[in-house]
Design a protein around this motif. Structure first.
Motif, PDB file in Angstrom:
ATOM      1  N   THR A 111       0.852  -1.185   0.000  1.00 50.24           N
ATOM      2  CA  THR A 111       0.000   0.000   0.000  1.00 50.24           C
ATOM      3  C   THR A 111       0.892   1.240   0.000  1.00 50.24           C
ATOM      4  O   THR A 111       1.833   1.322   0.800  1.00 50.24           O
ATOM      5  CB  THR A 111      -0.922   0.026   1.231  1.00 50.24           C
ATOM      6  N   CYS A 112       0.605   2.171  -0.897  1.00 49.87           N
ATOM      7  CA  CYS A 112       1.412   3.392  -1.012  1.00 49.87           C
ATOM      8  C   CYS A 112       0.609   4.600  -0.546  1.00 49.87           C
ATOM      9  O   CYS A 112      -0.595   4.690  -0.800  1.00 49.87           O
ATOM     10  CB  CYS A 112       1.871   3.592  -2.456  1.00 49.87           C
ATOM     11  N   PHE A 113       1.289   5.500   0.123  1.00 57.11           N
ATOM     12  CA  PHE A 113       0.642   6.672   0.703  1.00 57.11           C
ATOM     13  C   PHE A 113       1.364   7.958   0.293  1.00 57.11           C
ATOM     14  O   PHE A 113       2.562   7.946   0.017  1.00 57.11           O
ATOM     15  CB  PHE A 113       0.663   6.614   2.236  1.00 57.11           C
ATOM     16  N   GLU A 114       0.612   9.052   0.298  1.00 56.96           N
ATOM     17  CA  GLU A 114       1.202  10.390   0.250  1.00 56.96           C
ATOM     18  C   GLU A 114       1.017  11.011   1.617  1.00 56.96           C
ATOM     19  O   GLU A 114      -0.052  10.865   2.236  1.00 56.96           O
ATOM     20  CB  GLU A 114       0.549  11.248  -0.826  1.00 56.96           C
ATOM     21  N   VAL A 115       2.045  11.687   2.089  1.00 55.70           N
ATOM     22  CA  VAL A 115       2.019  12.300   3.415  1.00 55.70           C
ATOM     23  C   VAL A 115       1.513  13.730   3.302  1.00 55.70           C
ATOM     24  O   VAL A 115       2.103  14.549   2.578  1.00 55.70           O
ATOM     25  CB  VAL A 115       3.419  12.287   4.062  1.00 55.70           C
ATOM     26  N   ASN A 116       0.435  14.041   3.979  1.00 51.85           N
ATOM     27  CA  ASN A 116      -0.086  15.405   4.028  1.00 51.85           C
ATOM     28  C   ASN A 116       0.477  16.112   5.259  1.00 51.85           C
ATOM     29  O   ASN A 116       0.381  15.589   6.377  1.00 51.85           O
ATOM     30  CB  ASN A 116      -1.617  15.398   4.114  1.00 51.85           C
ATOM     31  N   TYR A 117       1.052  17.286   5.046  1.00 51.02           N
ATOM     32  CA  TYR A 117       1.631  18.049   6.149  1.00 51.02           C
ATOM     33  C   TYR A 117       1.666  19.525   5.737  1.00 51.02           C
ATOM     34  O   TYR A 117       1.548  19.842   4.540  1.00 51.02           O
ATOM     35  CB  TYR A 117       3.045  17.548   6.470  1.00 51.02           C
ATOM     36  N   PRO A 118       1.804  20.464   6.674  1.00 52.27           N
ATOM     37  CA  PRO A 118       1.798  21.896   6.328  1.00 52.27           C
ATOM     38  C   PRO A 118       3.110  22.326   5.670  1.00 52.27           C
ATOM     39  O   PRO A 118       3.983  22.927   6.305  1.00 52.27           O
ATOM     40  CB  PRO A 118       1.590  22.587   7.680  1.00 52.27           C
ATOM     41  N   ALA A 119       3.266  22.018   4.395  1.00 50.21           N
ATOM     42  CA  ALA A 119       4.525  22.230   3.682  1.00 50.21           C
ATOM     43  C   ALA A 119       4.933  23.702   3.622  1.00 50.21           C
ATOM     44  O   ALA A 119       6.116  24.017   3.465  1.00 50.21           O
ATOM     45  CB  ALA A 119       4.415  21.663   2.273  1.00 50.21           C
ATOM     46  N   LYS A 120       3.988  24.617   3.738  1.00 52.74           N
ATOM     47  CA  LYS A 120       4.316  26.050   3.697  1.00 52.74           C
ATOM     48  C   LYS A 120       5.056  26.504   4.944  1.00 52.74           C
ATOM     49  O   LYS A 120       5.733  27.529   4.931  1.00 52.74           O
ATOM     50  CB  LYS A 120       3.046  26.874   3.519  1.00 52.74           C
ATOM     51  N   PHE A 121       4.913  25.745   6.010  1.00 49.85           N
ATOM     52  CA  PHE A 121       5.451  26.196   7.290  1.00 49.85           C
ATOM     53  C   PHE A 121       6.573  25.324   7.849  1.00 49.85           C
ATOM     54  O   PHE A 121       7.269  25.736   8.773  1.00 49.85           O
ATOM     55  CB  PHE A 121       4.314  26.261   8.321  1.00 49.85           C
ATOM     56  N   VAL A 122       6.740  24.122   7.309  1.00 47.96           N
ATOM     57  CA  VAL A 122       7.748  23.222   7.864  1.00 47.96           C
ATOM     58  C   VAL A 122       8.327  22.362   6.741  1.00 47.96           C
ATOM     59  O   VAL A 122       7.635  22.041   5.772  1.00 47.96           O
ATOM     60  CB  VAL A 122       7.138  22.324   8.970  1.00 47.96           C
ATOM     61  N   LYS A 123       9.590  22.017   6.879  1.00 47.36           N
ATOM     62  CA  LYS A 123      10.250  21.142   5.922  1.00 47.36           C
ATOM     63  C   LYS A 123      10.549  19.810   6.607  1.00 47.36           C
ATOM     64  O   LYS A 123      11.129  19.770   7.683  1.00 47.36           O
ATOM     65  CB  LYS A 123      11.560  21.758   5.419  1.00 47.36           C
ATOM     66  N   LEU A 124      10.126  18.733   5.966  1.00 50.21           N
ATOM     67  CA  LEU A 124      10.388  17.405   6.496  1.00 50.21           C
ATOM     68  C   LEU A 124      11.433  16.696   5.648  1.00 50.21           C
ATOM     69  O   LEU A 124      11.423  16.804   4.422  1.00 50.21           O
ATOM     70  CB  LEU A 124       9.091  16.574   6.520  1.00 50.21           C
TER      71      LEU A 124
END
Length: 257
Positions: A88-101
């Motif tokens: 199973t493949c996923f995309e990670v949703n996160y506040p990309a405008k405010f933080v870099k992972l």
């Protein structure tokens, strides 16, 4: 002929496991699905299975470019489809405008969930897009439990088949000579650092060979080995191409772009 002589001692337990899978498939006409394997483990699996007339081997990691893959060991008359690999493949949703992972943030968060690394495939970061693959048997647990990575709150969206990017490896290929195939000597050539610096990195626990930490500077490399050095990136020793007139070893290697 003793098959173990071609492999390092720490790989013997995996070889025993592969031989068990091969025997079960050949004698019971059953199918064996492995956890995710790194490229070295995939290579060993291919070598041990060989051209066995009653055993076929297929790999899939969610994408044509996947590095970590599950293996399906099956009778030749049983076809292997992508869905048989239970990925199973996923995309990670996160506040990309405010933080870099970064990769380490995602992997660290996943490991904190108490699931072994072998249940996770590739973690792919392309710009602000982060995707990961996992064994389907833990997919439900991931959806519920994967809530934070680094300083960011995260959620997972399952991807449709064919949407997973996969980790595409591209190496800058080079040729060089080394005084020996010791890890410190080869690292010095690959990363253009002194042997003393290479030794310090090895002793400091910052070097892995084939995804296993190595702290012995005299560890001898072989063709096909992967070397990963924290802060310097990954390289691969493609081949050992004989000796020079001054008894140095010619090597062909690549640095991951």
């Amino acid at each position: 002929m003793n098959i173990y002589q071609h492999y390092r001692p720490e790989e013997h337990a995996f070889i025993d496991k592969v031989n068990g899978w091969k025997l079960a498939v050949a004698e019971q006409y059953t199918v064996r699905l492995t956890d995710f394997l790194n490229p070295r483990e995939q290579f060993i699996l291919q070598q041990v299975i060989g051209n066995h007339p009653d055993v076929s081997l297929s790999f899939w990691g969610g994408s044509s470019y996947s590095e970590r893959k599950r293996a399906l060991i099956h009778p030749p008359f049983v076809p292997a489809e992508n869905e048989d690999f239970s990925i199973t493949c996923f995309e990670v949703n996160y506040p990309a405008k405010f933080v870099k992972l970064e990769h380490k943030d995602i992997l660290g968060a996943l490991m904190n969930l108490g699931v072994k690394r072998e249940k996770y495939g590739d973690i792919v970061i392309s710009g602000e897009t982060i995707q990961l693959s996992a064994a389907s048997e833990i997919a439900g647990y991931l959806r519920l439990s994967f809530e934070k990575a680094g300083r960011a709150s995260v959620t997972l969206n399952e991807l449709e088949p064919g949407m997973f990017l996969g980790a595409r490896e591209e190496y800058t290929e080079k040729n060089g000579t080394v005084s020996s195939l010791r890890l410190d000597a080869v690292m010095s050539e690959m990363y253009s650092i002194s042997r003393s610096k290479a030794s310090a990195l090895i002793a400091g626990g910052k070097v892995k060979v084939n995804w296993r930490q190595v702290e012995n500077t005299s560890f001898e490399l072989e063709g096909g080995d992967y070397v990963s050095v924290r802060g310097y990136g990954r390289s691969k020793l493609f081949s050992i191409d004989g000796q020079t007139k001054k008894d140095k070893q010619r090597i062909r290697y690549g640095i991951l772009k």
